[in-house]
Design a protein around this motif. Sequence first.
Motif, short mmCIF file in Angstrom:
data_model
loop_
_atom_site.label_atom_id
_atom_site.label_comp_id
_atom_site.label_asym_id
_atom_site.label_seq_id
_atom_site.Cartn_x
_atom_site.Cartn_y
_atom_site.Cartn_z
N ARG A 134 10.75 24.48 3.64
CA ARG A 134 10.67 25.07 2.80
C ARG A 134 9.89 24.84 1.21
N ALA A 135 9.40 25.58 0.80
CA ALA A 135 8.78 25.46 -0.24
C ALA A 135 8.74 24.85 -1.52
N THR A 136 8.73 23.38 -1.31
CA THR A 136 9.17 21.92 -2.37
C THR A 136 7.85 21.60 -2.96
N ALA A 137 7.92 21.26 -4.62
CA ALA A 137 7.01 20.71 -5.56
C ALA A 137 6.77 19.35 -5.20
N ARG A 138 5.91 18.28 -4.78
CA ARG A 138 6.63 17.32 -4.64
C ARG A 138 5.41 16.57 -5.94
N PRO A 139 5.81 15.18 -6.11
CA PRO A 139 4.47 14.88 -6.96
C PRO A 139 3.11 13.62 -6.13
N THR A 140 2.36 13.93 -7.54
CA THR A 140 1.14 13.74 -6.60
C THR A 140 0.65 12.46 -5.96
N SER A 141 1.67 11.40 -6.38
CA SER A 141 1.77 10.31 -5.35
C SER A 141 2.05 10.94 -4.45
N ILE A 142 3.62 11.30 -3.77
CA ILE A 142 3.69 11.49 -2.83
C ILE A 142 2.76 11.92 -1.75
N ALA A 143 2.07 13.61 -2.67
CA ALA A 143 1.66 14.62 -1.77
C ALA A 143 0.48 13.43 -1.48
N VAL A 144 -0.45 12.67 -2.20
CA VAL A 144 -1.39 12.33 -1.97
C VAL A 144 -1.79 11.07 -1.01
N ALA A 172 3.77 26.05 -5.50
CA ALA A 172 4.72 25.86 -4.59
C ALA A 172 5.30 27.44 -3.94
N ASN A 173 4.52 28.54 -4.38
CA ASN A 173 4.42 30.15 -3.99
C ASN A 173 2.77 30.46 -2.90
N GLY A 174 2.26 30.28 -3.45
CA GLY A 174 0.93 30.59 -3.32
C GLY A 174 0.09 29.41 -1.82
N GLY A 175 0.60 28.28 -2.75
CA GLY A 175 -0.10 27.73 -1.90
C GLY A 175 0.81 27.58 -0.31
N PHE A 176 2.48 26.88 -0.52
CA PHE A 176 3.03 27.37 0.16
C PHE A 176 2.19 28.11 1.60
N LEU A 177 2.40 28.91 1.45
CA LEU A 177 2.07 30.40 1.93
C LEU A 177 0.62 30.62 3.15
#
Length: 502
Positions: free
Chosen positions: A333-343, A405-410
């Motif tokens: 599912r498209a989910t935006a996460r904090p930058t620290s968690i993403a890194v 969360a939209n285009g980036g997830f796809l």
Amino acid sequence: MAVAGVAVTLVGVVLLLVLAAEAGLLRPELRVAGGIALAGALVGVATRLRRRPGGRIGAIALASTGIAAAYLDVIAITTIYKWAPAPVGLLLAAVVGGAGLALARRWDSEHLGLLVLLPLIVLAPVITRGVDLLLVGFMLALSAAALPVQLGKDWSWMHAARVAATTVPLLAALVAMSRHDHPWLIGAACGVAAILAIASGLILLPASKNAGALAVLTAIGTMPVLAAGIAVDRMQAALLAAVLSAVMLAIVLVGHRPRIVTQIWSAWAAIAALVAVTAAFAGYLEGPVLLAMAIIVAIAGRHDAVARWIAAGFGIIGAAMFYSYAPLFVLIRATARPTSIAVSTLAASVLVVAFVVVLARAWLGVDRTQRNSDLAWILGVAGGSLVIYAVTAFTVTAGVLTGGANGGFLAGHMAATICWIGMAAGLFVYALRLAAGERRTAPITAGLVLTGAATAKLFLFDLATLDGIFRVAAFIVVGLVLLSMGAGYARSLASSSPREQT
């Protein structure tokens, strides 16, 4: 009968010192003097009895009873009658214990040494009325003073009692004392206990006939260091555990010792390193650090079975933390996460792939006669699944981080599908470079499974989730790769011998 006599006599001494005081019988000076006289008489009779045939057992029982009676007298002087402060009481108890230990060495009796040491371990907290730094310091000094008694002796139970004399009070003190009750002092005491345990283990190892038990006792003696985080701050706890890990590893690498000792101390060094990482790194740094440590250990110790298992342990824990950063629902599912968690997720994804590759190369370096084929298949499936999940987590996380969360997830899922089919193609190319036979079985099987998984993802997930140019690109790229794989492999089969085709 001798043991029963010890117990009954000591009960009588307790009755003399405690109950007589409550009932007002005899003056306190007479009670204490009576106890001292009884203790001296028992030790004197034990000395005479030992010189007679068959008198050794009775002498040990009498001497231990006399020394225990002297302990009880010290307790009475310190706690009941208040004639001496706790430090003086501990000093008097140490004098009694030292005399008893000297007698045990002279008689070459481990049993007497235990009967001298164990009562002091039990009764010292009564003198101090609880566990505090005074008791901890006394027990450390007592354990160090008892070490010379063991020199040249294979007294494993005596060593266990010495370890318990420092470990048990320290663990109790860590639990009882808060972070505001002299944390640096209790941390330093943990460090001293670890130094004493390691030094004792190294000194006593040459005379020991059970090296494994001695190695385990040495490790137990350093447990307060690993538990120091209960009472000290994170940085001190991390420093203590890191130093312990480094020292144990250095001892393992330097010198020649029995293999069982090397294995136990290597595992303990790994546990200490794990505690140090947990204490030092908070948030989303533990997983990448543990994975990096797993890679380093797998590379440096690829020829050692213990090192490979340690690397696997670090990697499994790091991979579990990585999954906590990037659970499955975040990938579907498209989910935006904090930058620290993403890194952290991106770093851990790369390290998971590297860990699987490095550990697989180390495993392939093991002698074929020592491999378990069933275990190899299980590890291969687990490792392949980890790589696929890590690649997907990397592409999806990177896509969401850069494109939203939209285009980036796809875009991330499109890249994941292409990576899956690309890895399958890589496995087929690798198989073609191997000699025909069983060595091709594993990469070909893995390539076919991954090809099926990529195709299933394309039709079951991507077709329903992706839209626009992402869906078109995914189908075209995957289709072209499948065409290339089929044509290339068919050409290789046509140029091979009939036996290789079979």
